[in-house]
Scaffold this motif. Structure first.
Motif, PDB file in Angstrom:
ATOM      1  N   THR A   1       0.817  -1.212   0.000  1.00 57.29           N
ATOM      2  CA  THR A   1       0.000   0.000   0.000  1.00 57.29           C
ATOM      3  C   THR A   1       0.854   1.265   0.000  1.00 57.29           C
ATOM      4  OG1 THR A   1      -1.805  -1.167   1.113  1.00 57.29           O
ATOM      5  CG2 THR A   1      -1.827   1.236   1.220  1.00 57.29           C
TER       6      THR A   1
ATOM      7  N   THR B   1      -2.166  -5.561  -2.962  1.00 53.40           N
ATOM      8  CA  THR B   1      -2.590  -4.804  -1.789  1.00 53.40           C
ATOM      9  C   THR B   1      -4.100  -4.653  -1.873  1.00 53.40           C
ATOM     10  OG1 THR B   1      -2.800  -2.496  -1.008  1.00 53.40           O
ATOM     11  CG2 THR B   1      -1.707  -2.821  -3.107  1.00 53.40           C
TER      12      THR B   1
ATOM     13  N   ALA C   1      -5.859  -2.254  -0.342  1.00 54.73           N
ATOM     14  CA  ALA C   1      -6.318  -0.919   0.068  1.00 54.73           C
ATOM     15  C   ALA C   1      -7.567  -0.542  -0.726  1.00 54.73           C
ATOM     16  CB  ALA C   1      -5.223   0.113  -0.143  1.00 54.73           C
TER      17      ALA C   1
ATOM     18  N   PHE D   1      -3.067   0.950   4.523  1.00 56.28           N
ATOM     19  CA  PHE D   1      -3.358  -0.474   4.733  1.00 56.28           C
ATOM     20  C   PHE D   1      -4.026  -0.662   6.094  1.00 56.28           C
ATOM     21  CE2 PHE D   1      -0.980  -4.104   6.927  1.00 56.28           C
ATOM     22  CZ  PHE D   1      -1.967  -5.046   6.704  1.00 56.28           C
TER      23      PHE D   1
END
Length: 404
Positions: free
Chosen positions: A112, A134, A136, A184
């Protein structure tokens, strides 16, 4: 005739220039008649180095694809650089990939904070920034960043699922949160706020953060225990997740523990922390667990094991990062197949955002990859799972999040 020849010559010259210009516009950096260059940044070193296995798996996957003839007549040149999970290094490596290596696209770049550091640059360059490693929530912002798309379920959606389970299973819980101090970790805080609503301030009695550069999270755990927490939600990368599991055992503290999906690898997290120490942890799963005998004869996992045996011999097959990397690689391959002969960056992005219920071999039943020009959250389903000491045991229904 004398007067027309210069005009005709001028018309031919203009046509030649126009054709050359069209060819130049059509040409995609990193794409030739025989090759497609794909760039990647990975944490092969540093605090998140456990994730390095993802990049290694993807390199092996593309080698397998090349051995099978490539895609659309072209071989894949996968260029993966170590950024050490350090945003400044990510900036350097991504610039190198785009400006020197001239890759056609970026794929499954990890992290992130690292991807945050390059998101504006990559979008300004109009380079496909595909299937980031990731969860996010912000990677779904197709209006602001149309060239960037996530892959795994949103952390915020995942945390909301945990919050709903906590509310149903332990409505009087005293919840504590340990989170990484970046987008994150903060997505998990926001997801719990979504789930608890106006009860958040009474249910969450303590939230503490850590930095990815911290040596340990011991002091944060002492603080959470002292506050009287009996349900712990941990949003931490593998290094710290393993520390948490082991420290909880050392403290003889046994809160109900919910652990982020990105840190549930048996080989990379649970084994180092102690398999018995992890018993009872709850997580949200979207990929199959290689330690679960339920998948022994599963066609998708047989396919993955055959790949591992041939292209990654000696690799720990309990490391879930290899299962994740295989699914991501298959998704990238699907996009390239959909592109056909048009490998312009515009079409690569167009195909990445027009995937219809694609099912990689290693995803759980009921979980699929689906995108559209207004849905940049490819995977939106998860199933809760609990560690029983030997493998992750799924329970309940597959839950689909809003991906908003």
């Amino acid at each position: 005739m004398i007067k027309r020849r210069p005009l005709l010559g001028g018309m031919l010259a203009a046509g030649t220039v126009a054709l050359s210009g069209a060819r130049a516009r059509a040409a995609t950096p990193g794409v030739t008649a025989t090759e497609i260059k794909i760039g990647n940044t990975e944490a092969y070193s540093g605090p998140a180095s456990a994730y390095g296995m993802i990049g290694k798996t993807e390199a092996a996957f593309f080698k397998m694809v090349n051995d099978q003839g490539g895609v659309n007549g072209r071989k894949i040149n996968f260029i993966s650089y170590d950024d050490g999970y350090s945003p400044p290094r990510t900036v350097e490596q991504v610039r190198k990939l785009i400006e020197q290596d001239e890759v056609a696209c970026l794929f499954n770049d990890l992290g992130t904070p690292t991807n945050t550091a390059v998101e504006k640059y990559v979008n300004a360059k109009k380079v496909p920034h595909l299937f980031l490693a990731t969860g996010a929530n912000k990677w779904g912002d197709y209006k602001r960043y149309p060239w960037t798309i996530g892959f795994q379920p949103s952390y915020r959606t995942e945390a909301e699922i945990y919050g709903k389970h906590i509310t149903a299973a332990t409505p009087k819980a005293k919840v504590g949160i340990l989170y990484q101090n970046d987008d994150f970790g903060k997505d998990y805080v926001n997801g719990l706020k979504d789930a608890f609503g106006d009860k958040y301030d009474t249910m969450v009695i303590k939230a503490v953060s850590y930095e990815s550069t911290d040596p340990t999270v011991d002091s944060q755990l002492v603080t959470l225990q002292s506050a009287g927490v009996d349900v712990l939600v941990t949003a931490a990368i593998p290094k710290f997740a393993a520390q948490v599991i082991k420290k909880l055992a050392d403290m003889a503290w046994k809160p109900q523990h919910y652990l982020t999906n990105v840190s549930i690898s048996v080989g990379a997290v649970l084994k180092p922390a102690g398999l018995k120490n992890a018993v009872g942890i709850i997580t949200g799963a979207f990929i199959k667990d290689s330690t679960d005998a339920r998948w022994a004869n599963d066609p998708g996992m047989k396919e993955w094991r055959a790949f591992m045996d041939k292209y990654m011999p000696g690799t720990d097959q309990t490391d879930g990062n290899t299962i994740y990397g295989y699914a991501a690689g298959q998704t990238m391959l699907q996009v390239l197949r959909q592109c056909g002969s048009d490998l312009s960056r515009e079409n690569i992005m167009r195909q990445a955002t027009n995937i219809h219920d694609f099912v990689p071999a290693t995803l759980l039943p009921g979980v699929k990859v689906a995108t559209s020009p207004t849905n940049y959250h490819p995977i939106r389903q998860m199933q809760l799972a609990k560690w029983n000491g030997a493998h992750w045991e799924n329970f309940g229904d597959v839950i689909e999040g809003s991906g908003s």
